[in-house]
Design a protein around this motif. Structure first.
Motif, short mmCIF file in Angstrom:
data_model
loop_
_atom_site.label_atom_id
_atom_site.label_comp_id
_atom_site.label_asym_id
_atom_site.label_seq_id
_atom_site.Cartn_x
_atom_site.Cartn_y
_atom_site.Cartn_z
N ALA A 125 0.86 -1.19 0.00
CA ALA A 125 0.00 0.00 0.00
C ALA A 125 0.89 1.24 0.00
N GLU A 126 0.44 2.25 -0.73
CA GLU A 126 1.19 3.51 -0.73
C GLU A 126 0.27 4.66 -0.38
N GLY A 127 0.84 5.76 0.10
CA GLY A 127 0.02 6.91 0.48
C GLY A 127 0.78 8.19 0.22
N PRO A 128 0.15 9.34 0.50
CA PRO A 128 0.77 10.62 0.18
C PRO A 128 1.95 10.97 1.10
N GLU A 129 2.93 11.69 0.54
CA GLU A 129 4.06 12.13 1.35
C GLU A 129 3.68 13.38 2.14
N ILE A 130 2.83 14.23 1.56
CA ILE A 130 2.29 15.36 2.32
C ILE A 130 1.01 14.86 2.97
N GLU A 131 1.06 14.74 4.27
CA GLU A 131 -0.05 14.12 5.01
C GLU A 131 -0.70 15.13 5.95
N ASP A 132 -1.73 14.69 6.63
CA ASP A 132 -2.29 15.57 7.66
C ASP A 132 -1.97 15.00 9.05
N ASP A 133 -2.12 15.85 10.03
CA ASP A 133 -1.81 15.49 11.41
C ASP A 133 -2.59 14.25 11.84
#
Ligand code: PHE
Length: 345
Positions: A125-133
């Motif tokens: 699984a992959e996700g965004p590098e700019i994330e939220d708190d």
């Protein structure tokens, strides 16, 4: 002048081929130049009998037009493919060597680890590098203002409001996304780039790579975690590898542990890579805290799970005995070419 030799010239023009601009120019001079064959025929034409003039005039003009058109056409084709105008290539010359790139050692390690966990039935699984708190901290049981947030010096993208954007400090955020969206049971590994506001040194960098894993199902126990890590360590570092776990703390796992593998250089005797201890630290892990399961809507009375996470540069350093993390980011070809060959230690 005879009709015969005019016809011969017409045929000659039909068959005319030129490979270079120089040859075309030579043909033009030969036929149409001041002393060219066709020009000479026009000279001769003056002496032709009056009766025959009409016939000869027609055919001579046809010949001249044909020669002009042919020379034009040959010029055009050469211009359309200018390479032909060059002397023919010498095919016996040695070829130009094409330099092939090589895989980056961090990519090689990532692929090897992913392959091992794929064999165990894990998805990627992959996700965004700019994330939220929320995905990096809140859902992982880091309450606001909790000192545990200081464990991971964070780069904020937008500060100040309730759920600020930030550069993810670990790929555990992808595990949160997996828990929020994937059907149970969940078995995923999450490779990716992470960011921490750390001074760059031989042992730390503000950008590095992690791979984290998550397994959630009914009746998952610490014994399953130990077994998964042991099998992984043996696939990765060789069948003789032993592991040991030391108690540790992460807000999102309870109990938590730090995992060491037996040093594959000195096989436990103690060397400078393992600093004489016989052990190398490779990852953090633990049983997913029930709070974390609940925060993503998973019933913690029915499900349990484990998670683990490791730094790819660190594993690559251990694997190839590289003593400075910064090498992985400098793209010095002399360094990168060291890894052209096999993955085996
Ligand atoms: N997220 C932790 C880190 O970045 C590693 C970890 C993952 C620890 C999962 C335990 C369980 O340091």
């Amino acid at each position: 002048m005879t009709l015969e030799n005019i016809k011969k010239l017409l045929e000659e023009l039909d068959a005319l081929k030129c490979g270079t601009a120089k040859e075309v120019e030579e043909a033009r001079v030969r036929y149409l130049g001041k002393r060219g064959e066709i020009t000479a025929l026009f000279e001769e034409f003056r002496t032709v009998d009056k009766d025959a003039k009409r016939e000869f005039g027609r055919i001579l003009n046809e010949l001249k037009q044909k020669a002009i058109a042919k020379i034009e056409a040959l010029r055009d084709t050469l211009e359309a493919c200018p390479d032909d105008a060059q002397p023919k290539a010498d095919l016996t010359l040695p070829g130009d060597e094409l330099e092939l790139g090589s895989r980056h050692p961090v990519s090689m390690v990532r692929e090897q680890i992913v392959d091992i966990f794929r064999k165990f039935g894990y998805d990627v699984a992959e996700g965004p590098e700019i994330e939220d708190d929320h995905h990096v901290f809140e859902a992982l049981n880091f309450p606001a203002n909790h000192p545990a947030r200081d464990m991971q010096d964070t780069f904020f993208v937008s500060a100040g409001h309730l759920n600020p954007l930030l550069l993810r400090t670990h790929t555990s955020s992808v595990q949160v996304r997996a828990m929020e969206t994937m059907p149970l049971p969940i078995r995923v590994v999450c490779p990716g780039r992470v960011f921490r506001n750390e001074a760059i040194s031989a042992r730390a960098h503000c950008i590095f790579h992690q791979i984290e894993g998550l397994y959630i199902d009914e009746n998952v126990t610490f014994a399953d975690l130990k077994q998964a890590i042991l099998l992984f360590a043996r696939e990765m570092f060789g069948p003789q590898t032993e592991i040991r776990m030391r108690p540790s703390y992460f807000p999102f796992t309870e109990p938590s542990a730090e995992v060491d593998v037996s040093c594959n250089i000195c096989h436990g005797k103690g060397c400078n890579i393992c600093k004489g201890t016989g052990w190398l630290e490779i990852m953090g892990c633990g049983m997913v805290d029930p709070n974390v399961l609940e925060a993503s809507g998973i019933d913690s009375s029915k499900y349990s799970g484990f998670a683990f996470g490791m730094g790819l540069e660190r594993i690559a350093m251990l694997k190839w005995q590289v003593n400075d993390l910064r090498h992985y980011f400098e793209n010095d070809l002399r360094f990168l070419r060291e890894f052209n060959t096999s993955l085996e230690v």
